[in-house]
Design an enzyme around this catalytic site. Structure first.
Site, PDB file in Angstrom:
ATOM      1  N   CYS A   1       0.814  -1.229   0.000  1.00  8.66           N
ATOM      2  CA  CYS A   1       0.000   0.000   0.000  1.00  8.66           C
ATOM      3  C   CYS A   1       0.844   1.274   0.000  1.00  8.66           C
ATOM      4  CB  CYS A   1      -0.947   0.005   1.194  1.00  8.66           C
ATOM      5  SG  CYS A   1      -2.161  -1.326   1.103  1.00  8.66           S
TER       6      CYS A   1
ATOM      7  N   HIS B   1      -3.253   7.611   2.158  1.00 10.90           N
ATOM      8  CA  HIS B   1      -3.649   6.284   1.692  1.00 10.90           C
ATOM      9  C   HIS B   1      -5.013   5.974   2.309  1.00 10.90           C
ATOM     10  CE1 HIS B   1      -3.904   2.122   0.856  1.00 10.90           C
ATOM     11  NE2 HIS B   1      -3.601   1.725   2.068  1.00 10.90           N
TER      12      HIS B   1
ATOM     13  N   ASN C   1     -10.087   0.079   0.171  1.00 10.24           N
ATOM     14  CA  ASN C   1      -8.628   0.172   0.113  1.00 10.24           C
ATOM     15  C   ASN C   1      -8.146  -0.377  -1.235  1.00 10.24           C
ATOM     16  OD1 ASN C   1      -5.870  -0.104   0.399  1.00 10.24           O
ATOM     17  ND2 ASN C   1      -5.957  -0.990   2.451  1.00 10.24           N
TER      18      ASN C   1
HETATM   19  N1  COA Z   1     -18.338  -8.330   9.640  1.00  5.81           N
HETATM   20  C1  COA Z   1     -18.806  -8.597  10.871  1.00  5.81           C
HETATM   21  N2  COA Z   1     -18.033  -8.985  11.875  1.00  5.81           N
HETATM   22  C2  COA Z   1     -16.697  -9.103  11.636  1.00  5.81           C
HETATM   23  C3  COA Z   1     -16.149  -8.842  10.374  1.00  5.81           C
HETATM   24  C4  COA Z   1     -17.025  -8.444   9.345  1.00  5.81           C
HETATM   25  N3  COA Z   1     -16.591  -8.154   8.107  1.00  5.81           N
HETATM   26  N4  COA Z   1     -14.813  -9.041  10.444  1.00  5.81           N
HETATM   27  C5  COA Z   1     -14.533  -9.408  11.688  1.00  5.81           C
HETATM   28  N5  COA Z   1     -15.676  -9.459  12.431  1.00  5.81           N
HETATM   29  C6  COA Z   1     -15.830  -9.801  13.826  1.00  5.81           C
HETATM   30  C7  COA Z   1     -14.751 -10.717  14.338  1.00  5.81           C
HETATM   31  O1  COA Z   1     -15.051 -12.063  14.062  1.00  5.81           O
HETATM   32  C8  COA Z   1     -14.761 -10.420  15.807  1.00  5.81           C
HETATM   33  O2  COA Z   1     -15.843 -11.103  16.391  1.00  5.81           O
HETATM   34  P1  COA Z   1     -15.687 -11.760  17.852  1.00  5.81           P
HETATM   35  O3  COA Z   1     -15.429 -10.602  18.780  1.00  5.81           O
HETATM   36  O4  COA Z   1     -17.010 -12.403  18.031  1.00  5.81           O
HETATM   37  O5  COA Z   1     -14.541 -12.699  17.755  1.00  5.81           O
HETATM   38  C9  COA Z   1     -15.087  -8.933  15.867  1.00  5.81           C
HETATM   39  O6  COA Z   1     -15.690  -8.616  14.605  1.00  5.81           O
HETATM   40  C10 COA Z   1     -13.862  -8.059  16.087  1.00  5.81           C
HETATM   41  O7  COA Z   1     -12.855  -8.478  15.162  1.00  5.81           O
HETATM   42  P2  COA Z   1     -11.486  -7.720  15.054  1.00  5.81           P
HETATM   43  O8  COA Z   1     -10.703  -8.283  13.908  1.00  5.81           O
HETATM   44  O9  COA Z   1     -10.833  -7.684  16.375  1.00  5.81           O
HETATM   45  O10 COA Z   1     -12.037  -6.271  14.665  1.00  5.81           O
HETATM   46  P3  COA Z   1     -11.367  -4.864  14.787  1.00  5.81           P
HETATM   47  O11 COA Z   1     -12.159  -4.052  15.702  1.00  5.81           O
HETATM   48  O12 COA Z   1      -9.890  -4.951  15.003  1.00  5.81           O
HETATM   49  O13 COA Z   1     -11.617  -4.311  13.321  1.00  5.81           O
HETATM   50  C11 COA Z   1     -10.365  -3.919  11.291  1.00  5.81           C
HETATM   51  C12 COA Z   1     -11.039  -4.964  12.210  1.00  5.81           C
HETATM   52  C13 COA Z   1      -9.688  -4.677  10.156  1.00  5.81           C
HETATM   53  C14 COA Z   1     -11.444  -3.015  10.736  1.00  5.81           C
HETATM   54  C15 COA Z   1      -9.353  -3.114  12.121  1.00  5.81           C
HETATM   55  O14 COA Z   1      -8.510  -3.963  12.828  1.00  5.81           O
HETATM   56  C16 COA Z   1      -8.549  -2.212  11.260  1.00  5.81           C
HETATM   57  O15 COA Z   1      -9.033  -1.239  10.741  1.00  5.81           O
HETATM   58  N6  COA Z   1      -7.228  -2.487  11.122  1.00  5.81           N
HETATM   59  C17 COA Z   1      -6.352  -1.726  10.250  1.00  5.81           C
HETATM   60  C18 COA Z   1      -6.428  -2.390   8.935  1.00  5.81           C
HETATM   61  C19 COA Z   1      -5.839  -1.590   7.821  1.00  5.81           C
HETATM   62  O16 COA Z   1      -6.105  -0.440   7.685  1.00  5.81           O
HETATM   63  N7  COA Z   1      -5.065  -2.277   7.013  1.00  5.81           N
HETATM   64  C20 COA Z   1      -4.583  -1.797   5.791  1.00  5.81           C
HETATM   65  C21 COA Z   1      -3.261  -1.170   5.923  1.00  5.81           C
HETATM   66  S1  COA Z   1      -2.695  -0.939   4.297  1.00  5.81           S
END
Ligand code: COA
Length: 327
Positions: free
Chosen positions: A119, A254, A284
């Site tokens: 990215c 980004h 993204n």
């Molecule tokens: N829809 C519904 N529920 C979802 C889901 C979806 N698409 N994806 C994950 N979940 C659930 C998980 O299973 C988990 O459930 P549980 O608590 O019952 O186990 C819960 O949501 C939390 O999951 P988690 O992965 O801990 O979520 P989060 O709050 O960390 O959010 C992101 C996930 C990816 C949105 C977040 O971590 C993020 O923004 N990270 C940065 C990613 C990024 O920008 N990357 C690119 C860099 S180039």
């Protein structure tokens, strides 16, 4: 009065964007995986993404965006010096996406290569182009970010497949003698930390037996590093140019996640009207996201000559970086 001394800079003279026609809303994604518009919107700000049709490869989309950038600048393809394509989803391991684009554009004098920095690829591409132009190797470089992440997404993993989209963006940079206060790239700042390679990666490649590869991300870990690393690169860019955050007319980040974008904007004390957000429409698009966001801002009339733009990105590697660009 004596003439102002001039210096050679890479000046943005054209921009182009390409998005596939097919749009998938969050509701559409909820038909494929166990998710909801509410979850995606709350966590990321994403409302929809574009997914490529089979003919829309990284080379195809990159050529479309590149052609528009050349047309806007009024530069004939035969006069182009180089093509740098930032992509993690090339059409082939080789030849490079860049040479396919060179052929499609008829840019027969240009050399070209692909660059892999996930990215952060567009910022890395700008940095290489800047060096090539200021060294006088060529007079013009197309920097293209082009990605088809829909082909490496794991649709069994709802935590990642809802976050990404496809598209391409391109800028034409031309070497110009300008005054110090004039347009062009002021500086670029690149970083990498390979010890964090295992928090965001593709678990395969053509070099691995029977493993085409899917994207894997430990979202919380990436999130934890993102705002601080990005703020560090941004502060470095400002300090090198003796500028303050208040000098930034537009932040073009980004587009991975609304919360990361807002976090950096807040750290800089920038009001929302000075931050470009397209993650809601594009999701993204990895290396394509910054040129796509910049093209949108320009089309909406949010930019004018003389403005100072701050570009920043973080991605797999981890890699991250920032660039200051005066229009
Ligand atoms: N829809 C519904 N529920 C979802 C889901 C979806 N698409 N994806 C994950 N979940 C659930 C998980 O299973 C988990 O459930 P549980 O608590 O019952 O186990 C819960 O949501 C939390 O999951 P988690 O992965 O801990 O979520 P989060 O709050 O960390 O959010 C992101 C996930 C990816 C949105 C977040 O971590 C993020 O923004 N990270 C940065 C990613 C990024 O920008 N990357 C690119 C860099 S180039």
């Amino acid at each position: 009065m004596a003439d102002q001394p001039t210096l050679k800079r890479a000046v943005l003279t054209g921009i182009g964007a390409y998005l596939p026609a097919q749009i998938l809303t969050n509701e559409d994604m909820a038909k494929r995986v166990d998710t909801s518009d509410e979850w995606i919107t709350e966590r990321t700000g994403i409302k929809q993404r574009h997914f490529a049709a089979s003919h829309e490869t990284a080379a195809y989309m990159g050529a479309e965006a590149g052609r528009k950038a050349l047309e806007q600048a009024g530069l004939a393809p035969e006069a182009l010096g180089a093509i740098i394509v930032a992509t993690s989803t090339p059409d082939q391991a080789f030849p490079s996406t860049a040479v396919h684009i060179q052929a499609a554009l008829g840019a027969k004098s240009a050399f070209g290569f692909d660059l892999a920095a996930a990215c952060s690829g567009f910022i890395y591409g700008l940095s290489v182009a800047d060096a090539v132009l200021r060294a006088g190797q060529v007079k013009s470089v197309l920097v293209i970010g082009s990605e088809v992440y829909s082909r490496i997404l794991n649709f069994e993993d709802r935590g990642t497949c809802v976050l990404f989209g496809d598209g391409a963006g391109a800028v034409l940079l031309e070497a110009r003698e300008v005054e110090k206060s004039g347009p062009g790239l002021l500086s670029t700042h690149l970083h990498a930390d390979g010890t964090l390679a295992d928090i965001l990666y593709v678990d395969g490649a053509v070099g691995q037996k029977d493993k085409p590869g899917h994207l894997v991300m430990h979202g919380r870990e990436v999130f934890r590093h993102a705002v601080n690393l990005l703020a560090g690169a941004v502060n470095e860019a400002l300090a090198e140019n003796n500028l303050a955050a208040s000098d930034i007319d537009l932040l073009v980040p980004h587009q991975a996640n609304r919360r990361i974008i807002d976090g950096v904007g807040k750290k800089l004390g920038l009001p929302p009207e000075r931050v470009v957000v397209t993650v809601d429409k594009h999701a993204n698009t990895s290396a394509a996201s910054i040129p796509l966001a910049l093209a949108c801002a320009m089309e909406e009339g949010r930019t004018k000559p003389g403005q100072l733009l701050l570009l920043e990105a973080l991605g797999g590697g981890l890699t991250w970086g920032a660039a200051l660009l005066r229009l």
